[in-house]
Design a protein around this motif. Structure first.
Motif, PDB file in Angstrom:
ATOM      1  N   ARG A 133     120.828 -50.125 -25.806  1.00  0.00           N
ATOM      2  CA  ARG A 133     121.951 -50.457 -26.687  1.00  0.00           C
ATOM      3  C   ARG A 133     123.131 -50.998 -25.894  1.00  0.00           C
ATOM      4  N   VAL A 180     122.404 -55.513 -32.687  1.00  0.00           N
ATOM      5  CA  VAL A 180     122.009 -54.603 -31.601  1.00  0.00           C
ATOM      6  C   VAL A 180     120.900 -53.668 -32.073  1.00  0.00           C
ATOM      7  N   ASP A 181     121.050 -53.112 -33.264  1.00  0.00           N
ATOM      8  CA  ASP A 181     120.042 -52.208 -33.809  1.00  0.00           C
ATOM      9  C   ASP A 181     118.688 -52.907 -33.932  1.00  0.00           C
ATOM     10  N   GLU A 220     126.686 -54.567 -34.801  1.00  0.00           N
ATOM     11  CA  GLU A 220     125.863 -53.366 -34.720  1.00  0.00           C
ATOM     12  C   GLU A 220     124.480 -53.581 -35.320  1.00  0.00           C
ATOM     13  N   ARG A 241     116.694 -44.039 -33.131  1.00  0.00           N
ATOM     14  CA  ARG A 241     117.359 -45.050 -33.951  1.00  0.00           C
ATOM     15  C   ARG A 241     118.045 -44.414 -35.150  1.00  0.00           C
ATOM     16  N   VAL A 284     117.200 -53.863 -30.287  1.00  0.00           N
ATOM     17  CA  VAL A 284     116.798 -52.663 -29.547  1.00  0.00           C
ATOM     18  C   VAL A 284     115.535 -52.067 -30.161  1.00  0.00           C
TER      19      VAL A 284
END
Length: 470
Positions: A254, A340-341, A337, A359, A344
């Motif tokens: 992250r 990124v989520d 965000e 997660r 990842v």
């Protein structure tokens, strides 16, 4: 409801929109209302005003007068950042409520962080077209996090504090302002010190929970430094039944993903911080309320001024400009965000058995609010968290399926190409819509403006101005 800063605990369940059941800050609800502060915010053991004006033993008298002198002699900006740093460091040194004390980072922990970030970058190479943005990987203690992130907090808070502080002088008629100059100056010095004390305490509490430099969705640390806090990483994973190596690696993913985005999307930082500045420009203080409050203040009683601040003396009116700036910031944070989520998860799902559990834990802690988040909502009047993280993550995942990694990441080339708040309501419509390619347009505009073809012409938004008023 989490009782840890910025929601860094795991609540039983998460509302779909991240807002239901959210607890509002106590006390003033606008900038510098100082309600709902960590540690009580009114004469707790960390509050220098308690030492100065409450009960103290004679041995503390000299230190109390020294602090008072520093407050009254402060002639800097709207926030006394020297005091903020001092209070933050003091808060960190006292440890977290569970008794965990800050410690220096050892050589083994530094090596573990460096190796985790290096491996994370290798995994991310296969799921994003953006190259690595981390020149170095660092392991910070909580105190080091405070030192490294205070410049970013100053950039966030100062515009709002400046606007609110200016209202103090505006409440007096022009002919009286010169006569009241010493009083106004003293009030500003006291206000700057109190703002610094409250901000410092909140930053110190937050330092006990963050696991890296990008936890709140903003680039708080120096550019190019991927940072983890080993002490907080271990605390985060303690009750998850997940090996520490996996927890560290997932958090490194992250952090490294955030670093790629902020390093290779040059307009993004100014877009986010510009939204905060836009919010500050929209602040309109209720001057009639401020006039009444100022007329009743006794300049020889600093506690009275602090109490007025805590009761929302500077609570701003809700304006259209503020709502627009807040909407821009919330949408941008959700997109950051969510991206990124998504990346990842793509990197970790097939490699880490605990990827899904980690997660979900991170989504929940990011989506709910805690005391430090409430404090900053009070201090700067807005919330630094995305409301629609899941919607944004689904949209980025759908874009990956429809257009591939390169097509998805190409949308970061220009702020006008990104999804809007309404696009989060209709992700399928956005995914299958034709989008403009701004690269050729920018090139032509650059050649027309500069007469050259070297591609150095600045894009709209990279100067921190054009993109903040969309």
């Amino acid at each position: 409801m989490s009782d840890t800063p910025f929601g860094f605990g795991v609540p039983p369940e998460e509302p779909d929109d991240g807002d239901e059941g959210k607890k509002k800050p106590e006390g003033g609800a606008g900038p510098f209302g100082f309600g709902g502060l960590p540690g009580g915010g009114q004469g707790g053991p960390d509050n220098p005003f308690a030492a100065m004006f409450g009960s103290f033993n004679p041995a503390d008298l000299g230190a109390a007068f020294q602090q008072l002198g520093q407050m009254l002699s402060y002639e800097g900006g709207p926030v006394n950042w020297d005091m903020a740093k001092q209070i933050a460091r003091q808060t960190v040194s006292q440890g977290t409520p569970d008794g965990t004390k800050d410690v220096s980072v050892g050589a083994a922990e530094r090596t573990a962080v460096e190796e985790a970030v290096r491996l994370a970058d290798l995994w991310l190479d296969g799921v994003t077209s953006l190259p690595s943005g981390a020149n170095t990987a660092v392991a910070w203690s909580r105190a080091e996090w405070v030192e490294a992130t205070l410049p970013a907090w100053q950039q966030l808070v100062d515009p709002v504090a400046e606007r609110v502080g200016a209202a103090m002088g505006d409440v007096l008629p022009q002919e009286m302002q010169a006569m009241a100059g010493p009083l106004i100056g003293m009030m500003r010095s006291m206000g700057g010190a109190m703002f610094g004390q409250q901000i410092g305490q909140a930053v110190g509490v937050l330092a006990g929970e963050v696991v890296g430099s990008t936890d709140v969705g903003l680039p708080l640390g120096p550019a190019g430094k991927a940072a983890l806090l080993p002490l907080n990483v271990a605390a985060f994973g303690r009750d998850l039944s997940v090996p520490l190596d996996e927890v560290r690696l997932y958090l490194a993913l992250r952090e490294a993903a955030h670093q790629r985005l902020f390093a290779h999307v040059p307009w993004l930082r100014s877009h986010l911080f510009g939204a905060v500045e836009g919010y500050a420009r929209g602040i309109k203080v209720d001057t009639s309320k401020l006039e009444d409050a100022v007329s009743q203040l006794d300049p020889s009683n600093p506690e009275q001024l602090q109490e007025a601040l805590q009761q929302g003396m500077f609570q701003p009116e809700d304006t259209a400009e503020q709502k627009a700036a807040l909407a821009r910031l919330e949408t941008a944070l959700a997109l950051v965000e969510g991206w990124v989520d998504a990346v990842v998860h793509a990197a970790a799902a097939s490699r880490l058995t605990s990827a899904d559990a980690l997660r979900e834990t991170l989504r929940r802690r990011r989506a709910s609010g805690g005391p430090a988040e409430q404090t900053f909502a009070t201090l700067i009047g807005l919330e630094l968290r995305p409301r629609r993280l899941r919607d944004a993550s689904r949209l980025w995942a759908s874009l990956t399926d429809a257009r591939g990694v390169d097509g998805r990441d190409a949308l970061w080339a220009h702020p006008d190409m990104l999804p809007t708040a309404s696009d989060l309501d209709d992700p399928d419509g956005f995914v299958h819509r034709e989008h403009l390619d701004f690269s050729e347009l920018d090139k032509m505009l650059g050649e027309a403006a500069g007469g050259g073809t070297d591609g150095t012409q600045e894009r709209p938004g990279e100067d921190g101005k054009d993109d903040t008023d969309k």
